[in-house]
Motif scaffolding. Structure first.
Motif, PDB file in Angstrom:
ATOM      1  N   LEU A  91      30.019  24.401   8.455  1.00  0.00           N
ATOM      2  CA  LEU A  91      29.071  23.293   8.601  1.00  0.00           C
ATOM      3  C   LEU A  91      29.136  22.696  10.007  1.00  0.00           C
ATOM      4  O   LEU A  91      28.108  22.305  10.568  1.00  0.00           O
ATOM      5  CB  LEU A  91      29.348  22.219   7.547  1.00  0.00           C
ATOM      6  CG  LEU A  91      29.130  22.636   6.084  1.00  0.00           C
ATOM      7  CD1 LEU A  91      29.418  21.472   5.154  1.00  0.00           C
ATOM      8  CD2 LEU A  91      27.704  23.141   5.870  1.00  0.00           C
ATOM      9  N   ASP A  92      30.337  22.643  10.572  1.00  0.00           N
ATOM     10  CA  ASP A  92      30.464  22.142  11.945  1.00  0.00           C
ATOM     11  C   ASP A  92      29.780  23.076  12.930  1.00  0.00           C
ATOM     12  O   ASP A  92      29.129  22.625  13.890  1.00  0.00           O
ATOM     13  CB  ASP A  92      31.944  21.998  12.312  1.00  0.00           C
ATOM     14  CG  ASP A  92      32.643  20.927  11.502  1.00  0.00           C
ATOM     15  OD1 ASP A  92      31.959  19.985  11.067  1.00  0.00           O
ATOM     16  OD2 ASP A  92      33.867  21.037  11.312  1.00  0.00           O
ATOM     17  N   ILE A  93      29.918  24.388  12.704  1.00  0.00           N
ATOM     18  CA  ILE A  93      29.267  25.357  13.576  1.00  0.00           C
ATOM     19  C   ILE A  93      27.751  25.224  13.467  1.00  0.00           C
ATOM     20  O   ILE A  93      27.024  25.265  14.467  1.00  0.00           O
ATOM     21  CB  ILE A  93      29.707  26.792  13.220  1.00  0.00           C
ATOM     22  CG1 ILE A  93      31.215  26.938  13.388  1.00  0.00           C
ATOM     23  CG2 ILE A  93      28.978  27.826  14.078  1.00  0.00           C
ATOM     24  CD1 ILE A  93      31.772  28.250  12.859  1.00  0.00           C
ATOM     25  N   ALA A  94      27.270  25.021  12.243  1.00  0.00           N
ATOM     26  CA  ALA A  94      25.825  24.864  12.033  1.00  0.00           C
ATOM     27  C   ALA A  94      25.291  23.630  12.740  1.00  0.00           C
ATOM     28  O   ALA A  94      24.204  23.662  13.344  1.00  0.00           O
ATOM     29  CB  ALA A  94      25.527  24.796  10.535  1.00  0.00           C
ATOM     30  N   GLN A  95      26.051  22.554  12.698  1.00  0.00           N
ATOM     31  CA  GLN A  95      25.606  21.308  13.315  1.00  0.00           C
ATOM     32  C   GLN A  95      25.454  21.438  14.831  1.00  0.00           C
ATOM     33  O   GLN A  95      24.735  20.668  15.464  1.00  0.00           O
ATOM     34  CB  GLN A  95      26.598  20.187  12.994  1.00  0.00           C
ATOM     35  CG  GLN A  95      26.607  19.755  11.537  1.00  0.00           C
ATOM     36  CD  GLN A  95      25.396  18.928  11.150  1.00  0.00           C
ATOM     37  OE1 GLN A  95      24.630  18.502  12.007  1.00  0.00           O
ATOM     38  NE2 GLN A  95      25.216  18.691   9.857  1.00  0.00           N
ATOM     39  N   THR A 151      19.056  20.559  12.245  1.00  0.00           N
ATOM     40  CA  THR A 151      18.592  19.380  11.503  1.00  0.00           C
ATOM     41  C   THR A 151      17.089  19.140  11.644  1.00  0.00           C
ATOM     42  O   THR A 151      16.559  18.203  11.045  1.00  0.00           O
ATOM     43  CB  THR A 151      19.348  18.126  11.970  1.00  0.00           C
ATOM     44  OG1 THR A 151      19.162  17.957  13.375  1.00  0.00           O
ATOM     45  CG2 THR A 151      20.832  18.244  11.650  1.00  0.00           C
ATOM     46  N   HIS A 152      16.402  19.985  12.408  1.00  0.00           N
ATOM     47  CA  HIS A 152      14.959  19.805  12.556  1.00  0.00           C
ATOM     48  C   HIS A 152      14.283  20.116  11.218  1.00  0.00           C
ATOM     49  O   HIS A 152      14.551  21.144  10.589  1.00  0.00           O
ATOM     50  CB  HIS A 152      14.419  20.723  13.650  1.00  0.00           C
ATOM     51  CG  HIS A 152      13.005  20.422  14.036  1.00  0.00           C
ATOM     52  ND1 HIS A 152      11.914  20.865  13.308  1.00  0.00           N
ATOM     53  CD2 HIS A 152      12.491  19.707  15.080  1.00  0.00           C
ATOM     54  CE1 HIS A 152      10.803  20.445  13.875  1.00  0.00           C
ATOM     55  NE2 HIS A 152      11.121  19.737  14.950  1.00  0.00           N
ATOM     56  N   PRO A 153      13.381  19.238  10.744  1.00  0.00           N
ATOM     57  CA  PRO A 153      12.785  19.425   9.413  1.00  0.00           C
ATOM     58  C   PRO A 153      12.008  20.719   9.251  1.00  0.00           C
ATOM     59  O   PRO A 153      11.910  21.238   8.136  1.00  0.00           O
ATOM     60  CB  PRO A 153      11.875  18.197   9.260  1.00  0.00           C
ATOM     61  CG  PRO A 153      11.677  17.667  10.642  1.00  0.00           C
ATOM     62  CD  PRO A 153      12.906  18.010  11.401  1.00  0.00           C
ATOM     63  N   VAL A 154      11.463  21.260  10.323  1.00  0.00           N
ATOM     64  CA  VAL A 154      10.673  22.495  10.224  1.00  0.00           C
ATOM     65  C   VAL A 154      11.438  23.687  10.777  1.00  0.00           C
ATOM     66  O   VAL A 154      11.685  24.670  10.076  1.00  0.00           O
ATOM     67  CB  VAL A 154       9.317  22.329  10.950  1.00  0.00           C
ATOM     68  CG1 VAL A 154       8.521  23.641  10.886  1.00  0.00           C
ATOM     69  CG2 VAL A 154       8.516  21.189  10.327  1.00  0.00           C
ATOM     70  N   GLY A 212      14.482  24.134  11.474  1.00  0.00           N
ATOM     71  CA  GLY A 212      15.798  24.389  10.882  1.00  0.00           C
ATOM     72  C   GLY A 212      15.760  24.738   9.409  1.00  0.00           C
ATOM     73  O   GLY A 212      16.810  24.975   8.802  1.00  0.00           O
ATOM     74  N   ALA A 213      14.560  24.807   8.817  1.00  0.00           N
ATOM     75  CA  ALA A 213      14.470  25.001   7.365  1.00  0.00           C
ATOM     76  C   ALA A 213      15.067  26.335   6.926  1.00  0.00           C
ATOM     77  O   ALA A 213      15.842  26.402   5.965  1.00  0.00           O
ATOM     78  CB  ALA A 213      13.015  24.892   6.924  1.00  0.00           C
ATOM     79  N   LEU A 214      14.711  27.412   7.613  1.00  0.00           N
ATOM     80  CA  LEU A 214      15.214  28.727   7.221  1.00  0.00           C
ATOM     81  C   LEU A 214      16.726  28.820   7.433  1.00  0.00           C
ATOM     82  O   LEU A 214      17.440  29.404   6.607  1.00  0.00           O
ATOM     83  CB  LEU A 214      14.496  29.824   8.001  1.00  0.00           C
ATOM     84  CG  LEU A 214      14.902  31.265   7.663  1.00  0.00           C
ATOM     85  CD1 LEU A 214      14.636  31.567   6.193  1.00  0.00           C
ATOM     86  CD2 LEU A 214      14.157  32.254   8.549  1.00  0.00           C
ATOM     87  N   MET A 215      17.205  28.236   8.519  1.00  0.00           N
ATOM     88  CA  MET A 215      18.641  28.253   8.789  1.00  0.00           C
ATOM     89  C   MET A 215      19.407  27.554   7.676  1.00  0.00           C
ATOM     90  O   MET A 215      20.431  28.046   7.186  1.00  0.00           O
ATOM     91  CB  MET A 215      18.932  27.578  10.135  1.00  0.00           C
ATOM     92  CG  MET A 215      20.377  27.699  10.578  1.00  0.00           C
ATOM     93  SD  MET A 215      20.721  26.761  12.097  1.00  0.00           S
ATOM     94  CE  MET A 215      19.518  27.462  13.211  1.00  0.00           C
ATOM     95  N   ARG A 216      18.883  26.403   7.231  1.00  0.00           N
ATOM     96  CA  ARG A 216      19.551  25.659   6.156  1.00  0.00           C
ATOM     97  C   ARG A 216      19.458  26.413   4.827  1.00  0.00           C
ATOM     98  O   ARG A 216      20.406  26.427   4.042  1.00  0.00           O
ATOM     99  CB  ARG A 216      18.927  24.264   6.027  1.00  0.00           C
ATOM    100  CG  ARG A 216      19.175  23.369   7.238  1.00  0.00           C
ATOM    101  CD  ARG A 216      18.769  21.927   6.948  1.00  0.00           C
ATOM    102  NE  ARG A 216      17.348  21.796   6.654  1.00  0.00           N
ATOM    103  CZ  ARG A 216      16.400  21.618   7.561  1.00  0.00           C
ATOM    104  NH1 ARG A 216      16.714  21.561   8.850  1.00  0.00           N
ATOM    105  NH2 ARG A 216      15.130  21.479   7.206  1.00  0.00           N
ATOM    106  N   GLN A 217      18.329  27.049   4.604  1.00  0.00           N
ATOM    107  CA  GLN A 217      18.167  27.822   3.371  1.00  0.00           C
ATOM    108  C   GLN A 217      19.155  28.982   3.324  1.00  0.00           C
ATOM    109  O   GLN A 217      19.799  29.232   2.289  1.00  0.00           O
ATOM    110  CB  GLN A 217      16.739  28.354   3.276  1.00  0.00           C
ATOM    111  CG  GLN A 217      16.479  29.244   2.066  1.00  0.00           C
ATOM    112  CD  GLN A 217      15.067  29.813   2.081  1.00  0.00           C
ATOM    113  OE1 GLN A 217      14.131  29.154   2.512  1.00  0.00           O
ATOM    114  NE2 GLN A 217      14.921  31.038   1.614  1.00  0.00           N
ATOM    115  N   ASN A 218      19.298  29.705   4.423  1.00  0.00           N
ATOM    116  CA  ASN A 218      20.214  30.838   4.458  1.00  0.00           C
ATOM    117  C   ASN A 218      21.669  30.389   4.363  1.00  0.00           C
ATOM    118  O   ASN A 218      22.499  31.059   3.734  1.00  0.00           O
ATOM    119  CB  ASN A 218      19.992  31.653   5.727  1.00  0.00           C
ATOM    120  CG  ASN A 218      18.662  32.388   5.717  1.00  0.00           C
ATOM    121  OD1 ASN A 218      18.054  32.591   4.665  1.00  0.00           O
ATOM    122  ND2 ASN A 218      18.190  32.795   6.886  1.00  0.00           N
TER     123      ASN A 218
END
Length: 365
Positions: A301-305, A311-314, A316-322
């Motif tokens: 999670l730290d690496i993702a941040q 955190t961009h709503p559009v 970053g959506a696929l990144m958060r989903q994966n």
């Protein structure tokens, strides 16, 4: 091709042919099997966060292993790219062990694209298993692709599945299991049964032999990630069709004998069997956990941040989903397990070892 099976062959021999024949085997198809346009997506293809987190996890043990990595089942090379991204400064040599060599151009192309020309001096390809393995052994979805022997429980004695050609089609045939194989099946039944009549499952003899060989030659740490169960779950009476599956175009099914070489064949990993194999030749278990627990413990999670768009709503959506797929208990987070062992070095006190202390499930093995 079907003439190969004019005489009956054991299922593990059929599976070996279907997956690894240099001309007709599934893996001879190269990169066409991976990704959204192929038959399946692996964790490194799903998100670079997976391999980057593994690189972070390995940093301390790399210093105790001479900075050398041996990756098996490297696929498109994406895992290598991502491990080098977060641990490349500590890696003196990254070995990709590939007996077929068919994916080397794909792997090299991806490594050059993501790391530049200097990476060619750090990465090398090995076509045979080294006699001595001093370093970190790494494999993602390697053990599930090992041929298995298939059996059926029968009151008159365990049966083994064979394959034979009949009227231009391949068909199953069952024979009484040989005494040694029958004894292995009966021991599993005594430990995990009773099984209903007709219960089917598989035993991964080749996988256990591979783990033993790797461990015999190892001076370092081995880290394997794959989907599977410990033995009590694997051979539970309710799992009466085993875990063998065919996959084509992201669809799993049980028609194993069609489209030979055009579909993937896999079986879940019996991690208790892996543990027995490594410990029988002096390997020391460092830990066993769910994939989601392992990745969280090493700071995914730290690496993702740190990714600007996470955190961009559009964007970053696929990144958060994966990321959710990698971690979620209903997806890969629990279905996939991480098993780690060492031999010849002391991994105690490293981040890798400490993370297993809070998430260790080795008691299940």
């Amino acid at each position: 091709m079907l003439s190969t099976f004019n005489k009956p062959v054991r299922f593990d021999e059929f599976m070996q042919f279907a997956l690894y024949h240099p001309q007709y085997g599934y893996y001879a198809r190269g990169e066409r099997i991976f990704g959204n346009d192929g038959d399946f997506v692996t964790a490194p293809e799903l998100s670079p966060l997976f391999g980057q987190t593994i690189g972070i996890a390995l940093r301390e043990v790399l210093t105790r292993c001479g900075g050398v990595v041996y990756e098996f089942g490297a696929g498109t090379g994406q895992l290598a790219c991502d491990v080098l991204h977060t641990a490349g400064d500590l890696i003196s040599q990254y070995n990709i062990v590939d007996v077929s060599g068919g994916l080397k151009p794909v792997q090299l192309g991806r490594l050059l694209a993501q790391h530049g020309p200097d990476v060619a001096h750090k990465v090398r390809w090995l076509s045979t298993l080294p006699d001595d393995i001093h370093g970190v052994v790494l494999g993602n979805e390697v053990l599930d692709a090992t041929p298995v022997r298939r059996f059926k429980w029968h009151g008159n004695g365990p049966l083994e599945a064979w394959v034979q050609r009949h009227n231009d089609e391949l068909q199953w045939t069952c024979k009484l299991a040989d005494p040694l194989f029958a004894a292995t099946i009966q021991a599993l039944h005594a430990a995990h049964g009773p099984w209903p009549e007709g219960y089917e499952s598989e035993i991964a003899e080749q996988s256990a032999a591979w783990v033993s060989t790797i461990t015999e030659r190892l001076s370092g740490v081995a880290l394997m990630i794959d989907y599977g169960y410990h033995a009590a779950q694997y051979y539970h009476p309710s799992r009466n069709q085993g875990t063998l599956r065919a996959t084509s175009r992201h669809t799993a099914h049980d028609d194993f004998l069609v489209k030979v070489g055009e579909q993937d064949l896999t079986a879940h990993v019996n991690f208790s069997g892996v543990f027995l194999a490594l410990s029988s030749v002096g390997g020391e278990l460092e830990g066993y956990s769910h994939q989601g627990e392992f990745l969280l413990a090493h700071g995914i999670l730290d690496i993702a941040q740190q990714e600007p768009d996470f955190t961009h709503p559009v964007r970053g959506a696929l990144m958060r989903q994966n990321l959710n797929t990698l971690l979620n208990e209903a997806d890969m987070g629990e279905a996939f397990k991480v098993i780690c062992w060492s031999k010849g070095i002391d991994a105690e006190g490293t981040a890798l070892s400490r993370a297993f202390l809070t998430n260790d499930r080795s008691g299940d093995l």
